[in-house]
Design a protein around this motif. Structure first.
Motif, PDB file in Angstrom:
ATOM      1  N   PHE A  68       8.361  18.902 -15.229  1.00  0.00           N
ATOM      2  CA  PHE A  68       9.533  18.118 -14.844  1.00  0.00           C
ATOM      3  C   PHE A  68      10.324  17.453 -15.756  1.00  0.00           C
ATOM      4  N   ILE A  69       9.716  17.112 -17.116  1.00  0.00           N
ATOM      5  CA  ILE A  69      10.437  16.364 -18.105  1.00  0.00           C
ATOM      6  C   ILE A  69      11.239  17.449 -18.741  1.00  0.00           C
ATOM      7  N   VAL A  81      20.934  17.637 -20.838  1.00  0.00           N
ATOM      8  CA  VAL A  81      21.719  17.906 -22.204  1.00  0.00           C
ATOM      9  C   VAL A  81      22.685  19.032 -22.154  1.00  0.00           C
ATOM     10  N   LEU A  82      22.434  20.096 -21.171  1.00  0.00           N
ATOM     11  CA  LEU A  82      23.396  20.911 -20.713  1.00  0.00           C
ATOM     12  C   LEU A  82      25.008  20.231 -20.032  1.00  0.00           C
ATOM     13  N   ILE A  83      24.572  19.198 -19.192  1.00  0.00           N
ATOM     14  CA  ILE A  83      25.459  18.670 -18.638  1.00  0.00           C
ATOM     15  C   ILE A  83      26.354  17.916 -19.709  1.00  0.00           C
ATOM     16  N   ILE A  84      25.958  17.387 -20.606  1.00  0.00           N
ATOM     17  CA  ILE A  84      26.669  16.504 -21.376  1.00  0.00           C
ATOM     18  C   ILE A  84      27.235  17.516 -22.499  1.00  0.00           C
ATOM     19  N   TRP A  85      26.593  18.572 -22.798  1.00  0.00           N
ATOM     20  CA  TRP A  85      27.197  19.423 -23.815  1.00  0.00           C
ATOM     21  C   TRP A  85      28.531  20.116 -23.196  1.00  0.00           C
ATOM     22  N   ILE A  86      28.534  20.408 -21.966  1.00  0.00           N
ATOM     23  CA  ILE A  86      29.768  21.084 -21.410  1.00  0.00           C
ATOM     24  C   ILE A  86      30.744  20.037 -20.867  1.00  0.00           C
ATOM     25  N   GLY A 123      11.969   8.229 -18.670  1.00  0.00           N
ATOM     26  CA  GLY A 123      12.452   7.858 -20.074  1.00  0.00           C
ATOM     27  C   GLY A 123      12.769   9.115 -20.609  1.00  0.00           C
ATOM     28  N   PHE A 124      11.923  10.263 -20.884  1.00  0.00           N
ATOM     29  CA  PHE A 124      12.453  11.239 -21.536  1.00  0.00           C
ATOM     30  C   PHE A 124      13.894  11.674 -21.070  1.00  0.00           C
ATOM     31  N   THR A 125      14.365  11.710 -20.174  1.00  0.00           N
ATOM     32  CA  THR A 125      15.798  12.103 -19.267  1.00  0.00           C
ATOM     33  C   THR A 125      16.600  11.170 -20.310  1.00  0.00           C
TER      34      THR A 125
END
Length: 268
Positions: free
Chosen positions: A20-21, A29-34, A136-138
């Motif tokens: 899940f993490i 990360v993908l969402i922010i990258w694009i 937390g990791f997200t």
């Protein structure tokens, strides 16, 4: 709480939690990258504005995308992360209690010097620790991606952290009633079905309530009324009041679960 039991259960659920993490962190990360390509797309907000108001509310883009924070809150937290956390909470709450009772493993736990109360508290701690690790990791992945992968777009980090804290508290409350259902059930599938059914009902009421003013009253019957990522990250909701209410609800749900488990008859 029993530390040896806690460590053993965390090891047992480690691969599930890690999965899940990884899924949540990779997708944010993908969402922010694009995001830069989305932000530079001409007419994107006009296209969003052309949608019916109810649909814009449903996808978390009522006012379009005006910042990286709005985009992350609507695109990731408005749908995918919600589903990830729902699946984790429903699945894990059933595994830490109802599955052990159904399979007879609970008898071995209770044959140790650990009392029922200590076992139940330990299992609740495993459930909430896994949830905290995922959120937390997200959170850390989102902050790291916004700082290192893109230039010229700022994530409102304090608001982003506050939104994640409230996300944890909301799903802690959901974990609370799922844990209660699991604690009173002898059948794993039955506990899983009831927990999933109640949570999906809340989710559908939330979706229906956002479609129009005529159905807005349905929001009052859904816990997801308090889960509006865009409003949370834009400080349009009373975070302190909501956080305190959710914390109290979570504590009471887990406390009742432990008491009921302590006093119930088990098919051991």
């Amino acid at each position: 709480m029993s530390l040896p039991l806690f460590l053993a259960m965390m090891k047992s659920h480690g691969k599930l939690i890690a999965g899940f993490i990884y899924g949540a962190a990779a997708y944010i990360v993908l969402i922010i990258w694009i995001y830069p390509s989305i932000a530079d797309m001409k007419g994107f907000n006009d296209m969003i504005a052309a949608l019916p108001e109810g649909m814009r509310k449903l996808i978390g883009m009522e006012n379009g995308i005006n910042s990286l924070s709005d985009y992350v809150a609507g695109e990731f937290y408005g749908m995918l992360f919600l589903i990830i956390l729902m699946v984790y909470v429903i699945l894990t709450s059933t595994r830490v209690m109802a599955r052990l009772i159904d399979q007879g493993s609970m008898a071995y736990m209770l044959a140790t010097p650990n009392s029922r109360v200590k076992v139940a508290i330990t299992q609740a701690a495993v459930l909430l620790t896994g949830l905290a690790l995922i959120v937390g990791f997200t959170t850390l992945s989102g902050i790291a991606a916004s700082e290192w992968l893109i230039q010229g777009y700022q994530l409102d980090i304090p608001s982003f952290i506050r939104m994640n804290v409230l996300t944890f508290l909301i799903f802690s409350t959901i974990a609370g009633y799922c844990f209660f259902i699991s604690s009173v059930s002898n059948d794993e599938k039955k506990a899983l079905g009831i927990s999933a059914g109640i949570t999906l009902l809340f989710y559908m009421l939330n979706m229906a309530g956002k479609l129009s003013e005529k159905t807005e009253w349905m929001l009052n019957f859904s816990i997801f009324k308090w889960y509006d990522p865009v409003k949370l990250i834009n400080n349009e909701m009373d975070a302190i009041w909501i956080g305190c209410s959710l914390s109290i609800s979570t504590f009471l749900l887990f406390m009742v679960s432990v008491i009921v488990f302590k006093n119930r008859n088990l098919p051991l």
